[in-house]
Structures are given as C-alpha cells and as structure tokens.
Design a protein around this motif. Structure first.
Motif, PDB file in Angstrom:
ATOM      1  N   ILE A  83     -18.834 -41.931  26.270  1.00 57.70           N
ATOM      2  CA  ILE A  83     -19.254 -40.677  25.646  1.00 57.70           C
ATOM      3  C   ILE A  83     -20.129 -40.157  26.691  1.00 57.70           C
ATOM      4  CG2 ILE A  83     -20.432 -39.604  23.470  1.00 57.70           C
ATOM      5  CD1 ILE A  83     -17.546 -41.266  23.490  1.00 57.70           C
ATOM      6  N   ASP A  84     -21.008 -40.631  27.244  1.00 55.43           N
ATOM      7  CA  ASP A  84     -22.263 -39.984  27.928  1.00 55.43           C
ATOM      8  C   ASP A  84     -21.386 -39.704  29.401  1.00 55.43           C
ATOM      9  OD1 ASP A  84     -24.282 -40.774  26.339  1.00 55.43           O
ATOM     10  OD2 ASP A  84     -25.043 -42.442  27.454  1.00 55.43           O
ATOM     11  N   GLY A  86     -19.182 -28.468  33.785  1.00 52.09           N
ATOM     12  CA  GLY A  86     -17.863 -27.472  33.747  1.00 52.09           C
ATOM     13  C   GLY A  86     -16.541 -28.030  33.578  1.00 52.09           C
ATOM     14  N   GLY A  87     -16.581 -29.197  33.124  1.00 46.38           N
ATOM     15  CA  GLY A  87     -15.339 -29.810  33.053  1.00 46.38           C
ATOM     16  C   GLY A  87     -14.716 -29.237  31.723  1.00 46.38           C
ATOM     17  N   VAL A  88     -13.473 -29.051  31.987  1.00 50.87           N
ATOM     18  CA  VAL A  88     -12.530 -28.213  30.908  1.00 50.87           C
ATOM     19  C   VAL A  88     -11.073 -29.016  30.728  1.00 50.87           C
ATOM     20  CG1 VAL A  88     -13.537 -26.007  31.161  1.00 50.87           C
ATOM     21  CG2 VAL A  88     -11.871 -26.446  32.542  1.00 50.87           C
ATOM     22  N   ALA A  89     -10.598 -28.819  29.809  1.00 51.70           N
ATOM     23  CA  ALA A  89      -9.116 -29.216  29.552  1.00 51.70           C
ATOM     24  C   ALA A  89      -8.300 -28.814  30.817  1.00 51.70           C
ATOM     25  CB  ALA A  89      -8.595 -28.685  28.134  1.00 51.70           C
ATOM     26  N   THR A  90      -7.387 -29.694  31.216  1.00 56.55           N
ATOM     27  CA  THR A  90      -6.770 -29.369  32.306  1.00 56.55           C
ATOM     28  C   THR A  90      -5.351 -28.376  31.685  1.00 56.55           C
ATOM     29  OG1 THR A  90      -5.398 -31.580  32.160  1.00 56.55           O
ATOM     30  CG2 THR A  90      -7.364 -31.114  33.915  1.00 56.55           C
ATOM     31  N   ASP A  91      -4.641 -27.803  32.564  1.00 58.72           N
ATOM     32  CA  ASP A  91      -3.520 -27.174  31.703  1.00 58.72           C
ATOM     33  C   ASP A  91      -2.445 -27.744  30.747  1.00 58.72           C
ATOM     34  OD1 ASP A  91      -4.114 -25.009  33.196  1.00 58.72           O
ATOM     35  OD2 ASP A  91      -2.707 -25.064  34.605  1.00 58.72           O
ATOM     36  N   ARG A  92      -2.151 -29.019  31.101  1.00 59.11           N
ATOM     37  CA  ARG A  92      -1.196 -29.690  30.476  1.00 59.11           C
ATOM     38  C   ARG A  92      -1.948 -29.894  28.725  1.00 59.11           C
ATOM     39  NH1 ARG A  92       0.254 -36.025  31.561  1.00 59.11           N
ATOM     40  NH2 ARG A  92       1.564 -36.525  29.696  1.00 59.11           N
ATOM     41  N   TYR A  93      -3.323 -29.730  28.725  1.00 56.89           N
ATOM     42  CA  TYR A  93      -3.666 -30.117  27.536  1.00 56.89           C
ATOM     43  C   TYR A  93      -4.439 -28.612  26.918  1.00 56.89           C
ATOM     44  CZ  TYR A  93      -3.077 -34.774  29.062  1.00 56.89           C
ATOM     45  OH  TYR A  93      -2.846 -35.986  29.542  1.00 56.89           O
ATOM     46  N   VAL A  94      -3.919 -27.525  27.456  1.00 59.40           N
ATOM     47  CA  VAL A  94      -4.589 -26.181  26.691  1.00 59.40           C
ATOM     48  C   VAL A  94      -3.673 -26.004  25.788  1.00 59.40           C
ATOM     49  CG1 VAL A  94      -5.080 -23.977  27.269  1.00 59.40           C
ATOM     50  CG2 VAL A  94      -5.751 -25.580  28.978  1.00 59.40           C
ATOM     51  N   ASN A 154     -21.502 -35.711  30.276  1.00 64.52           N
ATOM     52  CA  ASN A 154     -21.837 -35.070  31.548  1.00 64.52           C
ATOM     53  C   ASN A 154     -20.966 -34.295  32.275  1.00 64.52           C
ATOM     54  OD1 ASN A 154     -24.709 -36.373  31.263  1.00 64.52           O
ATOM     55  ND2 ASN A 154     -23.812 -38.266  32.088  1.00 64.52           N
ATOM     56  N   LEU A 155     -19.703 -34.619  32.333  1.00 63.41           N
ATOM     57  CA  LEU A 155     -18.622 -33.836  32.966  1.00 63.41           C
ATOM     58  C   LEU A 155     -18.443 -32.520  32.229  1.00 63.41           C
ATOM     59  CD1 LEU A 155     -16.164 -36.960  33.484  1.00 63.41           C
ATOM     60  CD2 LEU A 155     -17.364 -35.519  35.252  1.00 63.41           C
ATOM     61  N   LEU A 156     -18.604 -32.694  30.842  1.00 62.69           N
ATOM     62  CA  LEU A 156     -18.597 -31.280  30.365  1.00 62.69           C
ATOM     63  C   LEU A 156     -19.640 -30.423  30.657  1.00 62.69           C
ATOM     64  CD1 LEU A 156     -17.256 -32.130  26.609  1.00 62.69           C
ATOM     65  CD2 LEU A 156     -15.970 -31.240  28.483  1.00 62.69           C
ATOM     66  N   GLU A 157     -20.932 -30.742  30.714  1.00 62.28           N
ATOM     67  CA  GLU A 157     -22.037 -30.099  30.934  1.00 62.28           C
ATOM     68  C   GLU A 157     -22.026 -29.761  32.553  1.00 62.28           C
ATOM     69  OE1 GLU A 157     -25.671 -32.622  30.445  1.00 62.28           O
ATOM     70  OE2 GLU A 157     -25.020 -32.747  28.382  1.00 62.28           O
ATOM     71  N   PRO A 198      -4.873 -43.136  33.035  1.00 62.09           N
ATOM     72  CA  PRO A 198      -5.692 -42.259  33.659  1.00 62.09           C
ATOM     73  C   PRO A 198      -6.135 -41.242  32.586  1.00 62.09           C
ATOM     74  CG  PRO A 198      -3.500 -41.735  33.748  1.00 62.09           C
ATOM     75  CD  PRO A 198      -3.459 -43.140  32.942  1.00 62.09           C
ATOM     76  N   HIS A 199      -7.463 -40.519  32.821  1.00 64.01           N
ATOM     77  CA  HIS A 199      -8.074 -39.470  31.959  1.00 64.01           C
ATOM     78  C   HIS A 199      -8.179 -38.366  32.985  1.00 64.01           C
ATOM     79  CE1 HIS A 199     -10.945 -37.157  29.914  1.00 64.01           C
ATOM     80  NE2 HIS A 199     -10.357 -37.676  28.925  1.00 64.01           N
ATOM     81  N   PRO A 200      -7.793 -37.207  32.597  1.00 62.71           N
ATOM     82  CA  PRO A 200      -7.816 -36.139  33.536  1.00 62.71           C
ATOM     83  C   PRO A 200      -9.222 -35.659  34.078  1.00 62.71           C
ATOM     84  CG  PRO A 200      -7.290 -35.288  31.500  1.00 62.71           C
ATOM     85  CD  PRO A 200      -7.120 -36.708  31.389  1.00 62.71           C
ATOM     86  N   LEU A 201      -9.983 -35.740  33.269  1.00 60.97           N
ATOM     87  CA  LEU A 201     -11.632 -35.763  33.723  1.00 60.97           C
ATOM     88  C   LEU A 201     -12.435 -37.008  34.158  1.00 60.97           C
ATOM     89  CD1 LEU A 201     -12.936 -33.286  31.225  1.00 60.97           C
ATOM     90  CD2 LEU A 201     -12.184 -32.624  33.359  1.00 60.97           C
ATOM     91  N   ILE A 202     -12.056 -37.937  33.514  1.00 65.59           N
ATOM     92  CA  ILE A 202     -12.898 -39.290  33.776  1.00 65.59           C
ATOM     93  C   ILE A 202     -12.371 -40.109  34.866  1.00 65.59           C
ATOM     94  CG2 ILE A 202     -14.047 -41.268  32.936  1.00 65.59           C
ATOM     95  CD1 ILE A 202     -13.955 -39.723  29.994  1.00 65.59           C
TER      96      ILE A 202
END
Length: 179
Positions: free
Chosen positions: A86-87, A96-104, A91-94, A147-151
């Motif tokens: 969760i941390d 500027g991490g956002v959902a990639t196109d596939r998950y929008v 941190n990635l969201l803080e 795989p996780h698109p941000l993590i």
C-alpha cells in the motif's frame, strides 16, 4: 482496513470488499452513478475501472504456472507485507502515477441497463477472482509473480494485497458519489 496475511484472510477481505463495492453502487441513483465531478471519474467509471483491473488478474491466476514462470519469473525473496504494498502504491500515486490506457474506463451511457450490466459484470469478475484464488497453494503465492502496470512485478500474494486495497480505494470513491 485489516492487514491480511494468510490465503483465507485474503479471500475473506476480497469477498467483503467485492460485496461492499456492489452494495455501495447499488444504492446510488442513476444520476449519482454517472455524475462526473470535474476530472474525477464517476461512480460508474470507478466500478468499470475495478472490473478492468480484476478480470486480467483472475485470468493470470487461472494460467498454468509454467507459462507464468516463463513470462514473469519466480522469486525466492517472498512477499512484502500488505502495508508495504500500500505504501509503494500510494507513493507512486503521489508522484503522479495514473491508470494506464488499458485500465481507463470508457464512456458509459447513463441508463438503468448500463448500471445493471456494470453490477452484473462486477459480481462476475469478483466471483471469477475468488474462484481462481482457490487453486493457489499458500506457499506458491509467495513465489510466482504477476505484472502490475505501476508497481512492476509482484508476487501473487502482493497482487492480492494490492487488489484488496484498490477495491476499497475505488469503493470509497463510489460511496462518495452519493454525497
């Protein structure tokens, strides 16, 4: 939010989260379900995002382990804790991490039928995920990765930790739509 560790605790947390999201969305009127608040997703878009996230995870968990290992590798270092995952995510969201196109989520018509279809698809996705988890032995959840698109690459257990949190995060957004 609890800190699940064992498979049974993870499954229980996922079940509760799936039911809470379903109930929260079900309580919304059509107007509340599809109302946009600036750039923030509507409740319907949050639910569609969760469906877009859970379905590929269930598919990954249903795959035979040999292809999983060949595509994403194995680890001997085990899994990070629920809190650590969760941390990392927050941190990635803080940053500027956002959902990639596939998950929008796509634009959705504001109708009773659309709302009913979203709820049906959410229930189906949740049931598929819970069923897929049943086939996983406790110890293998800390070895195989997805795989996780941000993590990035995460163990199966870590991915399920993330999913518990992610469902609650977007479930809160759905609940806020009623305000």
């Amino acid at each position: 939010m609890s800190d699940p560790r064992l498979k049974d605790e993870i499954v229980s947390s996922l079940k509760v989260g799936i039911e809470e999201v379903h109930a929260a969305f079900d309580e919304l009127s059509i107007q509340q379900s599809f109302k946009k608040d600036g750039e923030r997703w509507s409740a319907a878009e949050n639910l569609q995002h969760l469906i877009l996230s859970v379905v590929p995870l269930a598919k990954g968990l249903e795959m035979p382990k040999l292809p999983l290992r060949m595509m994403f590798g194995k680890t001997t270092s085990g899994s990070r804790s629920f809190k650590d995952i969760i941390d990392v995510y927050n941190n990635l969201l803080e940053k500027g991490g956002v959902a990639t196109d596939r998950y929008v989520p796509d634009e959705i018509d504001a109708t009773e039928e659309s709302k009913a279809n979203l709820m049906k698809n959410w229930q189906r996705a949740g049931n598929r995920l819970l069923s897929a988890i049943e086939a996983w032995p406790e110890d293998e959840m800390d070895v195989y990765r997805l795989p996780h698109p941000l993590i990035g690459k995460m163990t199966v257990r870590e991915m399920l930790f993330f999913t518990i949190y992610h469902n609650a995060f977007h479930g809160k957004r759905i609940t806020e739509a009623a305000a």
